[in-house]
Write a protein that holds these residues in place. Structure first.
Motif, PDB file in Angstrom:
ATOM      1  N   LEU A  23     -43.350  21.699  29.795  1.00 12.78           N
ATOM      2  CA  LEU A  23     -42.924  23.102  29.874  1.00 12.78           C
ATOM      3  C   LEU A  23     -41.927  23.446  28.782  1.00 12.78           C
ATOM      4  CD1 LEU A  23     -42.575  23.633  33.725  1.00 12.78           C
ATOM      5  CD2 LEU A  23     -44.504  24.178  32.247  1.00 12.78           C
ATOM      6  N   CYS A  24     -40.906  22.581  28.578  1.00 10.79           N
ATOM      7  CA  CYS A  24     -39.849  22.917  27.620  1.00 10.79           C
ATOM      8  C   CYS A  24     -39.769  21.954  26.441  1.00 10.79           C
ATOM      9  CB  CYS A  24     -38.495  22.979  28.327  1.00 10.79           C
ATOM     10  SG  CYS A  24     -37.831  21.354  28.781  1.00 10.79           S
ATOM     11  N   ALA A  25     -40.570  20.897  26.419  1.00 14.44           N
ATOM     12  CA  ALA A  25     -40.652  19.908  25.343  1.00 14.44           C
ATOM     13  C   ALA A  25     -39.446  18.971  25.265  1.00 14.44           C
ATOM     14  CB  ALA A  25     -40.892  20.573  23.995  1.00 14.44           C
ATOM     15  N   ALA A  26     -38.560  18.978  26.254  1.00 17.11           N
ATOM     16  CA  ALA A  26     -37.450  18.022  26.281  1.00 17.11           C
ATOM     17  C   ALA A  26     -37.996  16.628  26.569  1.00 17.11           C
ATOM     18  CB  ALA A  26     -36.435  18.419  27.356  1.00 17.11           C
ATOM     19  N   ASP A  27     -37.302  15.614  26.078  1.00 13.03           N
ATOM     20  CA  ASP A  27     -37.691  14.245  26.396  1.00 13.03           C
ATOM     21  C   ASP A  27     -37.526  14.016  27.892  1.00 13.03           C
ATOM     22  OD1 ASP A  27     -38.244  13.659  23.761  1.00 13.03           O
ATOM     23  OD2 ASP A  27     -36.294  12.738  23.375  1.00 13.03           O
ATOM     24  N   VAL A  28     -38.415  13.208  28.471  1.00 12.76           N
ATOM     25  CA  VAL A  28     -38.306  12.868  29.886  1.00 12.76           C
ATOM     26  C   VAL A  28     -38.120  11.365  30.026  1.00 12.76           C
ATOM     27  CG1 VAL A  28     -39.637  14.847  30.711  1.00 12.76           C
ATOM     28  CG2 VAL A  28     -40.816  12.718  30.193  1.00 12.76           C
ATOM     29  N   ALA A  29     -37.442  10.963  31.083  1.00 13.13           N
ATOM     30  CA  ALA A  29     -37.216   9.544  31.356  1.00 13.13           C
ATOM     31  C   ALA A  29     -38.524   8.897  31.788  1.00 13.13           C
ATOM     32  CB  ALA A  29     -36.163   9.406  32.453  1.00 13.13           C
ATOM     33  N   ALA A  30     -38.534   7.569  31.833  1.00 12.39           N
ATOM     34  CA  ALA A  30     -39.735   6.853  32.278  1.00 12.39           C
ATOM     35  C   ALA A  30     -40.131   7.296  33.679  1.00 12.39           C
ATOM     36  CB  ALA A  30     -39.494   5.348  32.226  1.00 12.39           C
ATOM     37  N   GLU A  31     -39.176   7.418  34.588  1.00 13.64           N
ATOM     38  CA  GLU A  31     -39.410   7.967  35.934  1.00 13.64           C
ATOM     39  C   GLU A  31     -39.064   9.443  35.877  1.00 13.64           C
ATOM     40  OE1 GLU A  31     -40.222   6.800  39.221  1.00 13.64           O
ATOM     41  OE2 GLU A  31     -41.131   5.150  38.130  1.00 13.64           O
ATOM     42  N   HIS A  32     -40.053  10.295  35.993  1.00 13.78           N
ATOM     43  CA  HIS A  32     -39.806  11.736  35.899  1.00 13.78           C
ATOM     44  C   HIS A  32     -40.708  12.485  36.868  1.00 13.78           C
ATOM     45  CE1 HIS A  32     -42.948  10.713  32.930  1.00 13.78           C
ATOM     46  NE2 HIS A  32     -43.534  11.807  33.392  1.00 13.78           N
ATOM     47  N   PRO A  33     -40.346  13.722  37.208  1.00 10.16           N
ATOM     48  CA  PRO A  33     -41.176  14.513  38.122  1.00 10.16           C
ATOM     49  C   PRO A  33     -42.483  14.953  37.461  1.00 10.16           C
ATOM     50  CG  PRO A  33     -38.961  15.449  37.882  1.00 10.16           C
ATOM     51  CD  PRO A  33     -39.111  14.397  36.841  1.00 10.16           C
ATOM     52  N   HIS A  34     -43.411  15.375  38.320  1.00 10.64           N
ATOM     53  CA  HIS A  34     -44.685  15.916  37.858  1.00 10.64           C
ATOM     54  C   HIS A  34     -44.972  17.230  38.577  1.00 10.64           C
ATOM     55  CE1 HIS A  34     -45.356  11.600  36.813  1.00 10.64           C
ATOM     56  NE2 HIS A  34     -45.799  12.173  35.710  1.00 10.64           N
ATOM     57  N   LEU A  35     -45.715  18.089  37.895  1.00  9.32           N
ATOM     58  CA  LEU A  35     -46.238  19.315  38.483  1.00  9.32           C
ATOM     59  C   LEU A  35     -47.753  19.198  38.523  1.00  9.32           C
ATOM     60  CD1 LEU A  35     -44.314  22.175  36.628  1.00  9.32           C
ATOM     61  CD2 LEU A  35     -43.865  21.286  38.911  1.00  9.32           C
ATOM     62  N   TYR A  36     -48.342  19.735  39.580  1.00  7.31           N
ATOM     63  CA  TYR A  36     -49.792  19.827  39.644  1.00  7.31           C
ATOM     64  C   TYR A  36     -50.167  21.225  39.184  1.00  7.31           C
ATOM     65  CZ  TYR A  36     -54.557  19.895  41.377  1.00  7.31           C
ATOM     66  OH  TYR A  36     -55.924  20.003  41.463  1.00  7.31           O
ATOM     67  N   ASP A  37     -50.977  21.301  38.143  1.00 11.05           N
ATOM     68  CA  ASP A  37     -51.457  22.567  37.595  1.00 11.05           C
ATOM     69  C   ASP A  37     -52.747  22.914  38.334  1.00 11.05           C
ATOM     70  OD1 ASP A  37     -52.705  24.570  36.079  1.00 11.05           O
ATOM     71  OD2 ASP A  37     -52.058  23.712  34.167  1.00 11.05           O
ATOM     72  N   THR A  38     -52.685  23.882  39.251  1.00 14.73           N
ATOM     73  CA  THR A  38     -53.849  24.208  40.079  1.00 14.73           C
ATOM     74  C   THR A  38     -54.975  24.821  39.254  1.00 14.73           C
ATOM     75  OG1 THR A  38     -52.952  26.377  40.675  1.00 14.73           O
ATOM     76  CG2 THR A  38     -52.430  24.537  42.145  1.00 14.73           C
ATOM     77  N   GLY A  39     -54.648  25.502  38.169  1.00 15.97           N
ATOM     78  CA  GLY A  39     -55.683  26.114  37.332  1.00 15.97           C
ATOM     79  C   GLY A  39     -56.506  25.082  36.582  1.00 15.97           C
ATOM     80  N   ALA A  40     -55.838  24.068  36.041  1.00 14.07           N
ATOM     81  CA  ALA A  40     -56.516  23.031  35.260  1.00 14.07           C
ATOM     82  C   ALA A  40     -56.842  21.803  36.099  1.00 14.07           C
ATOM     83  CB  ALA A  40     -55.652  22.628  34.068  1.00 14.07           C
ATOM     84  N   ALA A  41     -56.329  21.747  37.330  1.00 11.51           N
ATOM     85  CA  ALA A  41     -56.492  20.581  38.214  1.00 11.51           C
ATOM     86  C   ALA A  41     -56.007  19.312  37.528  1.00 11.51           C
ATOM     87  CB  ALA A  41     -57.933  20.443  38.688  1.00 11.51           C
ATOM     88  N   GLU A  42     -54.813  19.401  36.933  1.00 11.05           N
ATOM     89  CA  GLU A  42     -54.215  18.271  36.229  1.00 11.05           C
ATOM     90  C   GLU A  42     -52.751  18.134  36.608  1.00 11.05           C
ATOM     91  OE1 GLU A  42     -56.823  18.480  32.120  1.00 11.05           O
ATOM     92  OE2 GLU A  42     -54.722  19.031  32.056  1.00 11.05           O
ATOM     93  N   VAL A  43     -52.240  16.919  36.424  1.00 14.32           N
ATOM     94  CA  VAL A  43     -50.830  16.644  36.646  1.00 14.32           C
ATOM     95  C   VAL A  43     -50.104  16.757  35.313  1.00 14.32           C
ATOM     96  CG1 VAL A  43     -49.179  14.872  37.333  1.00 14.32           C
ATOM     97  CG2 VAL A  43     -51.264  15.191  38.655  1.00 14.32           C
ATOM     98  N   ARG A  44     -48.972  17.420  35.305  1.00 14.96           N
ATOM     99  CA  ARG A  44     -48.174  17.643  34.092  1.00 14.96           C
ATOM    100  C   ARG A  44     -46.812  16.975  34.236  1.00 14.96           C
ATOM    101  NH1 ARG A  44     -51.921  19.997  30.965  1.00 14.96           N
ATOM    102  NH2 ARG A  44     -52.920  21.787  31.897  1.00 14.96           N
ATOM    103  N   CYS A  45     -46.338  16.353  33.159  1.00 12.78           N
ATOM    104  CA  CYS A  45     -45.002  15.756  33.139  1.00 12.78           C
ATOM    105  C   CYS A  45     -43.964  16.861  32.939  1.00 12.78           C
ATOM    106  CB  CYS A  45     -44.882  14.770  31.981  1.00 12.78           C
ATOM    107  SG  CYS A  45     -46.009  13.377  32.091  1.00 12.78           S
ATOM    108  N   VAL A  46     -42.865  16.778  33.685  1.00  9.46           N
ATOM    109  CA  VAL A  46     -41.778  17.752  33.511  1.00  9.46           C
ATOM    110  C   VAL A  46     -40.437  17.035  33.583  1.00  9.46           C
ATOM    111  CG1 VAL A  46     -43.013  19.782  34.351  1.00  9.46           C
ATOM    112  CG2 VAL A  46     -41.758  18.369  35.963  1.00  9.46           C
ATOM    113  N   CYS A  47     -39.434  17.660  32.992  1.00  6.93           N
ATOM    114  CA  CYS A  47     -38.066  17.142  33.082  1.00  6.93           C
ATOM    115  C   CYS A  47     -37.471  17.579  34.423  1.00  6.93           C
ATOM    116  CB  CYS A  47     -37.227  17.659  31.920  1.00  6.93           C
ATOM    117  SG  CYS A  47     -37.006  19.455  31.895  1.00  6.93           S
ATOM    118  N   ARG A  48     -36.369  16.965  34.797  1.00 10.26           N
ATOM    119  CA  ARG A  48     -35.744  17.307  36.083  1.00 10.26           C
ATOM    120  C   ARG A  48     -35.303  18.774  36.153  1.00 10.26           C
ATOM    121  NH1 ARG A  48     -36.468  13.168  38.985  1.00 10.26           N
ATOM    122  NH2 ARG A  48     -36.158  11.079  38.197  1.00 10.26           N
ATOM    123  N   PRO A  49     -34.652  19.317  35.104  1.00 13.26           N
ATOM    124  CA  PRO A  49     -34.263  20.736  35.209  1.00 13.26           C
ATOM    125  C   PRO A  49     -35.453  21.677  35.425  1.00 13.26           C
ATOM    126  CG  PRO A  49     -33.022  19.679  33.467  1.00 13.26           C
ATOM    127  CD  PRO A  49     -34.061  18.683  33.913  1.00 13.26           C
TER     128      PRO A  49
END
Length: 198
Positions: free
Chosen positions: A28-54
């Motif tokens: 979403l914002c292109a910030a670096d993420v840690a090895a353990e990071h949250p994910h979002l499920y994109d319902t439109g693309a049916a894919e999991v996306r990596c996101v930062c904690r904020p």
């Protein structure tokens, strides 16, 4: 500029790009993420996306995204043996994902990626009636993960990204027609490393 100098510049540039692509970034914002990071499920693309904690905080409790993005929860819950045979899926390593529209998909790993089946919704509802914990699953982002291969009897409610990690592991370790000697020990290790989180 000399040919040697131009070649060195191209090599340095390619090395820099490789380093940048190896480090994961928030989608979403292109910030670096840690090895353990949250994910979002994109319902439109049916894919999991990596996101930062904020950025993930924006999607807690369905706060942003108008339903397109759903935060993947971190809950893992070990279940007693579940009779998934009633769902008619012919494999022993599989995950079931209930969808927001009431459908349920079953996916099993293979050397080519995930195989997918539609599950009879009435059969799923019968299973949910027999195993009440399944009724607590969040559609699209949690799954019933089952492994009955090689005498195991593991049943978990997990975040859907755990299931995709398992599919990637099988695809990476599979050799030949039967999987070879590495894939099943790797799958068993994957299940040993699952720990309950609330």
């Amino acid at each position: 500029m000399s040919v040697d100098g131009a070649l060195a510049r191209v090599i340095r540039s390619a090395a820099g790009r490789a380093e940048r692509t190896e480090a994961e970034t928030c989608e979403l914002c292109a910030a670096d993420v840690a090895a353990e990071h949250p994910h979002l499920y994109d319902t439109g693309a049916a894919e999991v996306r990596c996101v930062c904690r904020p950025c993930s905080v924006l999607f807690a409790d369905d706060g942003a995204g108008e339903g397109r993005y759903r935060l993947v929860p971190r809950r893992r819950l070990r279940l007693p043996p579940v009779d998934t045979g009633v769902l008619g899926v012919p494999v022993g390593l599989v995950f079931f994902v209930p969808r927001a529209d009431g459908t349920v998909t079953a996916q099993g790993p293979s050397p080519a990626g995930a195989m997918r089946w539609e599950v009879d919704p009435a059969a799923w509802q019968r299973l949910v009636a027999a195993v009440p914990q399944l009724a607590t699953m969040t559609p699209d982002v949690e799954a019933l993960l089952v492994n009955t291969v090689r005498g195991l009897d593991a049943h978990w409610i997990v975040p859907v990204d755990d299931c995709y990690r398992m599919v990637a592991l099988v695809r990476r370790e599979w050799r030949g027609l039967s999987g070879g000697g590495e894939v099943w020990p790797a799958v068993e290790q994957f299940f040993r490393e699952l720990t309950e989180r609330s």
